[in-house]
Design a protein around this motif. Structure first.
Motif, PDB file in Angstrom:
ATOM      1  N   LEU A  31       0.787  -1.236   0.000  1.00 37.88           N
ATOM      2  CA  LEU A  31       0.000   0.000   0.000  1.00 37.88           C
ATOM      3  C   LEU A  31       0.821   1.290   0.000  1.00 37.88           C
ATOM      4  O   LEU A  31       0.443   2.240  -0.692  1.00 37.88           O
ATOM      5  N   THR A  33       3.444   2.072  -1.547  1.00 42.91           N
ATOM      6  CA  THR A  33       3.796   2.372  -2.938  1.00 42.91           C
ATOM      7  C   THR A  33       2.607   2.963  -3.683  1.00 42.91           C
ATOM      8  O   THR A  33       2.714   3.997  -4.359  1.00 42.91           O
ATOM      9  N   PHE A  34       1.449   2.334  -3.575  1.00 47.00           N
ATOM     10  CA  PHE A  34       0.289   2.758  -4.345  1.00 47.00           C
ATOM     11  C   PHE A  34      -0.394   3.984  -3.745  1.00 47.00           C
ATOM     12  O   PHE A  34      -0.965   4.806  -4.468  1.00 47.00           O
ATOM     13  N   ILE A  37       1.484   7.003  -5.008  1.00 44.61           N
ATOM     14  CA  ILE A  37       1.085   7.339  -6.382  1.00 44.61           C
ATOM     15  C   ILE A  37      -0.249   8.077  -6.376  1.00 44.61           C
ATOM     16  O   ILE A  37      -0.439   9.074  -7.082  1.00 44.61           O
ATOM     17  N   ARG A  38      -1.179   7.588  -5.553  1.00 38.02           N
ATOM     18  CA  ARG A  38      -2.490   8.236  -5.455  1.00 38.02           C
ATOM     19  C   ARG A  38      -2.350   9.667  -4.959  1.00 38.02           C
ATOM     20  O   ARG A  38      -2.982  10.594  -5.496  1.00 38.02           O
ATOM     21  N   TYR A  44       2.453  12.469 -10.601  1.00 38.56           N
ATOM     22  CA  TYR A  44       3.220  11.230 -10.707  1.00 38.56           C
ATOM     23  C   TYR A  44       3.541  10.959 -12.173  1.00 38.56           C
ATOM     24  O   TYR A  44       2.645  10.836 -13.009  1.00 38.56           O
ATOM     25  N   GLU A 110       6.516  -2.072  -9.012  1.00 38.68           N
ATOM     26  CA  GLU A 110       5.360  -1.764  -8.155  1.00 38.68           C
ATOM     27  C   GLU A 110       4.517  -3.003  -7.875  1.00 38.68           C
ATOM     28  O   GLU A 110       4.102  -3.238  -6.729  1.00 38.68           O
ATOM     29  N   LEU A 111       4.277  -3.819  -8.878  1.00 38.51           N
ATOM     30  CA  LEU A 111       3.475  -5.029  -8.687  1.00 38.51           C
ATOM     31  C   LEU A 111       4.198  -6.051  -7.820  1.00 38.51           C
ATOM     32  O   LEU A 111       3.563  -6.807  -7.085  1.00 38.51           O
TER      33      LEU A 111
END
Length: 594
Positions: A31, A33-34, A37-38, A44, A110-111
């Protein structure tokens, strides 16, 4: 085929609870990482969230594979691409293969923050479940306990820090080591997959030793998982011989033979090169000492296991395969952290803790499961297991917002994307860029996200001659505007830069660490004296170097561009009269060298 799929789906359904726990655990780790980005939103630009040690270097190693330099001799400096290295890129290929299939490398990174910890969770759960299946009640609960604590509870052993975070929240960035790029996560995947195979070989499964040997051989990319795997294999071989189980002993010999062939194939160029005789091993973590290293958690876990076995033996209970296997895991952990007492050599034993802690969690979960069979205490130990699982989740939820401490820096790093696009579009293959900046960020990121290399770097672990290291530092200082009159002051006020370039072993690079074991084996006064003398030598040599023509010195090695990402020295532009400005955006200026 349909019946095979149906049977396996039924097995998966049998472990739905563990799958849900694994998904939630992996989501919690990914989370930050994501969420970052959010939070950046339209700002970004694709420069990923990488804030753990050497992640950009690992990314550069992955990019080397994409560029066709499959041996990874030197991911940063052009001239040493074919240098033999002991670090086989078996972990990097896990990331490179999806990228070779067309998935953008930043997206792969990221994945991986979710996918790889989830796989690790499943491997640890599966190993623990196999150890307990048919032996205890609620094997799935205790297998889940081992997996949750290993993936989410690694830092729960730091009691003071945990209590502080639970009470007041994180005060700085907190990230799980399992989301760090390449290692230790890929080493963990190979290790625990191998341990599952080793267990199956030990209980008599045929032909699985081939897969065990392949997995063990693929650990060459990370010496810590490889060493643990080798020691476990040898101990299980000895155990099978003691038990007169000849077939299983032959299978473990087969495992060691297959892995030995794979390991030799990967490292023989390095073994037969002059590098192994020139201190390269010392720079990569080899420590010469006979000092004992005591890991408190390992000792406590071992004592609990031995206490349980002694108590059960009083009841005329004989050890089964499970008890013997976990004993081997504990003995192997003790050996890898302390074999230097006999050999005088060890590879940075603190890194073994990355895997020893999960092994201890597995052993303690097995012990708890066996104790749970006692009728009087079933509810108590089930409650302990549930509480520990809950605590691990609560702690990781509590630290989720810590990514906000680096959000401004991540926002600033998005400026790099335009530069990367330019280099990927217009630069020649294997171009070389000298980065002039406040911190060594672009110098690390350019090889990670483009096909270019860097001219100056402090990543000098393998194959870069001392003269080149010194030359690069002097070029960096000269372009940075350091005059001969100020070199003594600069070197004395930048000790980390000096030791990063010229350390001979890890006692020197970590000479002022708070690690008590490393402090006990290091002669810090002698090391400080060595660096003081080195500073004097460097200062004198730099004064001579400064008299030479800058362009001539630069062109001694391949160079195509100079990038400037800092407030420009008024004299810098005149120094770059031999270079043309070809890109300028958001404070980043790229000059092409004529």
């Amino acid at each position: 085929m349909s019946s095979f799929v149906k049977n396996n789906l039924e097995r998966i359904k049998h472990h739905n609870g563990a799958l849900i726990l694994g998904v939630v655990a992996a989501v919690l780790l990914a989370l930050p990482t994501f969420l970052s980005i959010r939070d950046l939103g339209v700002l970004y630009k694709g420069v990923p969230f990488m804030y753990q040690d050497y992640e950009s270097t690992y990314m550069a190693r992955i990019h080397e594979i994409l560029d066709g330099h499959r041996t990874l001799g030197s991911p940063m400096i052009y001239e040493y691409k074919n240098t033999p290295t002991p670090l086989a890129p078996t972990g990097e290929y896990i990331y490179a293969l999806p990228a070779l299939l067309g998935i953008p490398l930043p997206l792969v990174d990221e994945l991986s923050k979710f996918i790889l910890p989830f796989i690790l969770f499943l491997l640890i759960y599966s190993l623990t479940y196999l150890l307990l299946r048919g032996r205890v009640e609620r094997p799935k609960l205790y297998a889940s306990l081992a997996a949750v604590l290993s993936v989410l509870g690694y830092d729960l052993l730091q009691f003071k820090s945990v209590l502080e975070i639970l009470a007041h929240g994180p005060q700085s960035l907190y990230l799980s080591l399992w989301t760090r790029l390449v290692n230790p996560i890929t080493g963990a995947l190979y290790l625990f997959a191998f341990l599952i195979c080793a267990w199956l070989v030990y209980i008599g499964r045929k032909r699985i030793f081939i897969l065990a040997g392949i997995l063990l051989g693929l650990m060459t990319g990370y010496i810590f998982s490889l060493t643990l795997g080798l020691v476990v294999s040898v101990l299980l071989l000895i155990l099978c011989l003691m038990e007169r189980r000849r077939l299983e002993a032959k299978n473990f010999l087969g495992t060691l033979l297959i892995s030995g062939l794979i390991i030799f194939y990967q490292v023989y160029p390095f073994l037969f090169s002059h590098l192994i005789l020139t201190g390269s091993a010392l720079k990569n973590g080899l420590i010469l000492t006979h000092h004992l290293l005591l890991n408190k958690f390992l000792i406590v876990s071992s004592l609990i296991l031995l206490g349980l076995l002694w108590w059960r033996r009083k009841e005329n209970y004989s050890m089964g395969f499970t008890e013997r296997f976990v004993l081997v895991l504990m003995l192997a952990s003790l050996i890898v952290t302390n074999e230097q007492v006999v050999t005088g050599r060890n590879i940075w034993p603190q890194h073994f803790v990355q895997y020893i802690i999960p092994l201890c969690f597995i052993v303690l979960s097995v012990c708890l499961a066996f104790i749970n069979n006692i009728n009087k205490f079933k509810i108590l130990f089930v409650s302990i297991a549930v509480f520990c699982i809950g605590l691990a989740f609560v702690f990781n939820i509590r630290v989720l917002t810590s990514y906000s401490y680096v959000l401004n820096d991540l926002r600033s790093r998005q400026r790099y994307e335009g530069l990367f696009n330019y280099l990927n579009s217009y630069a020649r293959e294997d171009c070389v860029v000298l980065a002039e900046e406040e911190t060594e960020s672009l110098a690390a990121y350019i090889p990670a996200f483009t096909s270019c290399n860097t001219y100056y770097t402090t990543y000098v672990f393998v194959g870069i001659p001392q003269d080149r290291i010194k030359h690069n530092l002097f070029i960096h200082l000269r372009v940075d505007g350091i005059k001969p009159s100020g070199i003594d002051q600069y070197l004395s006020s930048h000790p980390l830069e000096v030791q990063a370039n010229f350390f001979q072993d890890w006692k020197e690079i970590f000479r002022h660490t708070n690690n008590s074991w490393l402090a006990s084996i290091s002669d810090r006064e002698a090391i400080d004296e060595h660096f003081n003398n080195l500073n004097k030598e460097l200062a004198q040599e730099y004064k001579e170097f400064y008299k030479a023509d800058l362009y001539t010195e630069l062109k001694k090695y391949k160079i195509d561009y100079i990038v400037v990402d800092k407030d420009v020295d008024p004299n810098l532009l005149s120094k770059l009269s031999f270079a043309n400005l070809v890109y300028s955006n958001e404070g980043i200026n790229l000059y092409e060298v004529k």
